[in-house]
Design a protein around this motif. Structure first.
Motif, mmCIF file in Angstrom:
data_model
loop_
_atom_site.group_PDB
_atom_site.id
_atom_site.type_symbol
_atom_site.label_atom_id
_atom_site.label_comp_id
_atom_site.label_asym_id
_atom_site.label_seq_id
_atom_site.Cartn_x
_atom_site.Cartn_y
_atom_site.Cartn_z
ATOM 1 N N UNK A 296 60.659 42.719 18.624
ATOM 2 C CA UNK A 296 61.472 42.948 17.709
ATOM 3 C C UNK A 296 62.980 42.290 17.765
ATOM 4 N N UNK A 297 63.350 41.820 19.005
ATOM 5 C CA UNK A 297 64.495 41.046 19.028
ATOM 6 C C UNK A 297 64.301 39.511 18.614
ATOM 7 N N UNK A 298 62.977 38.986 18.524
ATOM 8 C CA UNK A 298 62.742 37.741 18.064
ATOM 9 C C UNK A 298 62.480 37.548 16.516
ATOM 10 N N UNK A 299 62.162 38.729 16.164
ATOM 11 C CA UNK A 299 61.379 38.547 14.706
ATOM 12 C C UNK A 299 61.691 40.209 13.700
ATOM 13 N N UNK A 300 63.034 40.364 13.671
ATOM 14 C CA UNK A 300 63.386 41.493 12.964
ATOM 15 C C UNK A 300 62.915 41.288 11.537
ATOM 16 N N UNK A 301 62.752 42.467 10.801
ATOM 17 C CA UNK A 301 62.753 42.668 9.418
ATOM 18 C C UNK A 301 63.244 43.902 8.848
ATOM 19 N N UNK A 303 62.469 47.258 7.065
ATOM 20 C CA UNK A 303 61.343 47.866 6.549
ATOM 21 C C UNK A 303 61.715 49.531 6.840
ATOM 22 N N UNK A 304 60.728 50.269 6.195
ATOM 23 C CA UNK A 304 60.903 51.797 6.604
ATOM 24 C C UNK A 304 60.201 52.280 7.499
ATOM 25 N N UNK A 305 58.965 51.523 8.307
ATOM 26 C CA UNK A 305 58.254 52.319 9.325
ATOM 27 C C UNK A 305 57.706 51.228 10.213
ATOM 28 N N UNK A 306 57.322 51.520 11.286
ATOM 29 C CA UNK A 306 56.538 50.654 12.103
ATOM 30 C C UNK A 306 55.255 51.451 12.458
ATOM 31 N N UNK A 323 63.558 49.432 19.683
ATOM 32 C CA UNK A 323 64.437 48.179 19.683
ATOM 33 C C UNK A 323 64.821 48.344 18.295
ATOM 34 N N UNK A 324 64.250 48.137 17.319
ATOM 35 C CA UNK A 324 64.582 47.999 15.898
ATOM 36 C C UNK A 324 65.301 49.203 15.230
ATOM 37 N N UNK A 325 65.026 50.507 15.744
ATOM 38 C CA UNK A 325 65.605 51.739 15.161
ATOM 39 C C UNK A 325 64.716 52.033 14.056
ATOM 40 N N UNK A 326 63.793 51.254 13.430
ATOM 41 C CA UNK A 326 62.880 51.737 12.647
ATOM 42 C C UNK A 326 61.907 52.768 12.990
ATOM 43 N N UNK A 327 61.699 53.705 12.208
ATOM 44 C CA UNK A 327 61.054 54.998 12.658
ATOM 45 C C UNK A 327 59.423 54.445 12.875
ATOM 46 N N UNK A 328 59.006 55.118 14.102
ATOM 47 C CA UNK A 328 57.555 54.901 14.443
ATOM 48 C C UNK A 328 56.698 55.590 13.495
ATOM 49 N N UNK A 329 55.409 55.439 13.072
ATOM 50 C CA UNK A 329 54.625 56.282 12.172
ATOM 51 C C UNK A 329 52.988 55.740 12.586
ATOM 52 N N UNK A 371 55.758 47.740 8.623
ATOM 53 C CA UNK A 371 55.581 46.675 9.704
ATOM 54 C C UNK A 371 54.397 47.141 10.533
ATOM 55 N N UNK A 372 53.316 46.407 10.505
ATOM 56 C CA UNK A 372 52.059 46.352 11.226
ATOM 57 C C UNK A 372 52.396 45.770 12.540
ATOM 58 N N UNK A 373 51.969 46.111 13.796
ATOM 59 C CA UNK A 373 52.043 45.371 14.890
ATOM 60 C C UNK A 373 50.418 45.450 15.652
ATOM 61 N N UNK A 374 50.053 44.364 15.822
ATOM 62 C CA UNK A 374 48.735 44.277 16.415
ATOM 63 C C UNK A 374 48.795 43.343 17.630
#
Length: 494
Positions: A296-301, A303-306, A323-329, A371-374
């Motif tokens: 999140x620190x290196x690559x912010x964007x 968005x509405x959800x992670x 870290x980003x403050x974007x809600x997890x879902x 934001x999709x995290x894989x």
């Protein structure tokens, strides 16, 4: 030795026929000494290590009255080693086991390739189970065959047994030391004689191995999570280049190999190890969460959800969200009951791709920037399918954040990796991959960021990296001599 192996040499479908875009786990090893019915504890330990290999499993045990016995089976531990009819054939206070995903040798289902391997020597029998890959196995095999050895399997691990047989050392532990000095590559070995349990890691410590204790008994395991299932205490990790010999309730330690820099596989932190394991005194879950923080620190964007790509992307997604403050879902729901025998994957079923295993939570993501995290991108096939699923469900934007650097080089140390030309990052830049996958953005954690996440505050040391990161950097700590002989081109020196 009595062997209750299933003799059928049949072809089995892959354990995850719709998940071919992940690096496949290597193998898992587990051993117990000093506990009644040790094989039962080994079966439980192998069940906890099932994520490291789903193709087959085996157990060898020893009992003073019945001698050595073994059972080897295709498929999951739960389907084979929970049956009374099998476990009754495995008596005694000493046993080792192995779960396998084939990385060297035959990719078909051949029972003779299933470990542990057993050998009868002049001073008694011994069995070994090996996690890793021997990078000079072809040369060793050729030499051994020319000198009269008769191989029973296509596995690189069998070389160790034959080298032990030809050693002139006086006892089995010394013969194993002698054999492993000839071996190049990565190895974490659990072995046994009639009275001893042994564990060895290669001098670089590429693959994991830990020591545990349960009452008067001792345990060796690929990961600490397998100690938890039997109620054993984690004592410590076996050190790189260390050999332990356990007998009569005592642990003897030695370092029989020339010291080398530690090169533990950094991908164990990213994906292979279970998140409830401990590596280097640190929770794997916490490391993966911290990878998400760095990402999140290196690559912010905006968005509405992670959302994680389950299950391996979940800890990093949580860290990214925090870290980003974007809600997890939970934007993707995983079908927990997608098993080996669900359905024969016909062409029509294969076209459904990951939809049999994963489903988008439509009501949650419609109209949202996601934001999709894989954990990784290997071929990119699954990434494209998941992106299509989100767009079909009405997502406004799809951004991928990957919790590892681009996988651009194959692993030769016990991981089943596609040929280099089939790795997306080997032929494309990050921007080209983004365009190829047709996502709104695609960003990977940097190699320095990954090192910071695993606890290296100053990042990666360029002159001597603290981990094996060859799948990202192309810098192999041990030259894969067999592959070079076959024409593999190493990365040119910078």
């Amino acid at each position: 030795m009595s062997d209750t192996s299933s003799a059928a040499a049949k072809s089995l479908p892959p354990a995850h026929p719709f998940d071919d875009d992940k690096l496949k786990e290597e193998c898992g090893v587990f051993g117990v000494i000093g506990l009644a019915e040790a094989a039962n504890f080994v079966a439980l330990g192998l069940h906890a290590l099932q994520h490291r290999g789903q193709e087959a499993g085996g157990i060898v045990c020893h009992d003073p009255e019945h001698g050595f016995n073994s059972a080897r089976r295709f498929g999951y531990v739960r389907d084979n080693f929970t049956k009374t009819s099998v476990m009754e054939t495995l008596p005694g206070p000493l046993a080792i086991g192995h779960v396998r995903y084939s990385t060297a040798g035959s990719k078909g289902a051949v029972i003779r390739d299933v470990q542990p391997f057993f050998g009868e020597f002049s001073m008694g029998g011994a069995a070994i189970a090996h996690n890793g890959n021997i990078t000079n196995a072809d040369a060793l095999r050729k030499e051994l065959i020319e000198r009269g050895s008769i191989f029973q399997s296509s596995s690189d691990s069998e070389c160790i047994i034959h080298l032990m047989a030809r050693s002139l050392q006086r006892n089995i532990p010394e013969r194993m030391e002698d054999a492993l000095r000839r071996v190049e590559g990565a190895f974490s070995v659990v072995a046994m004689t009639r009275t001893k349990l042994m564990g060895v890691r290669d001098p670089h410590g590429v693959r994991p191995l830990v020591l545990g204790r349960l009452g008067d008994g001792w345990v060796l395991s690929s990961e600490s999570c397998a100690l938890d299932i039997i109620g054993a205490e984690l004592v410590r990790e076996i050190e790189p280049g260390e050999m332990v010999v356990i007998s009569d309730g005592k642990v003897e330690s030695s370092f029989p190999f020339r010291p080398r820099p530690s090169k533990f596989c950094i991908f164990e932190h990213v994906y292979f190890s279970r998140p409830d394991s401990i590596i280097g005194g640190k929770s794997v879950y916490e490391t993966r969460r911290q990878i998400g923080v760095e990402l999140a620190r290196e690559n912010p964007v905006d968005a509405d959800m992670v959302c994680p790509v389950p299950d391996s992307g979940t800890p990093a997604a949580i860290g990214y969200s925090q870290e980003s403050g974007i809600p997890y879902a939970m934007g993707i729901i995983r079908n927990q009951y997608m098993g080996r025998t669900f359905i024969e994957p016909t062409e029509q079923i294969r076209d459904m791709g990951v939809r049999l295993k994963l489903n988008v939570n439509r009501a949650l993501i419609k109209g949202k920037r996601v934001i999709l995290v894989d954990d990784s991108v290997v071929r990119g096939t699954t990434t494209r399918k998941i992106k299509d699923m989100f767009l079909d469900a009405g997502a406004a934007e799809v951004h991928f954040r990957i919790a590892s650097p681009p996988t651009a080089w194959p692993c030769f140390y016990g991981v089943d990796t596609p040929e280099r030309e089939k790795l997306l990052a080997a032929t494309m830049s990050e921007d080209e991959m983004c365009e190829h996958l047709k996502v709104d953005s695609l960003k990977f954690i940097s190699l320095d960021g990954l090192y910071r996440a695993v606890g290296e505050a100053t990042g990666r040391k360029k002159d001597c990296p603290q981990y094996c990161d060859a799948c990202f950097s192309g810098e192999y700590p041990v030259t894969p001599s067999d592959q070079v002989e076959k024409g593999f081109e190493l990365k040119a020196a910078e």
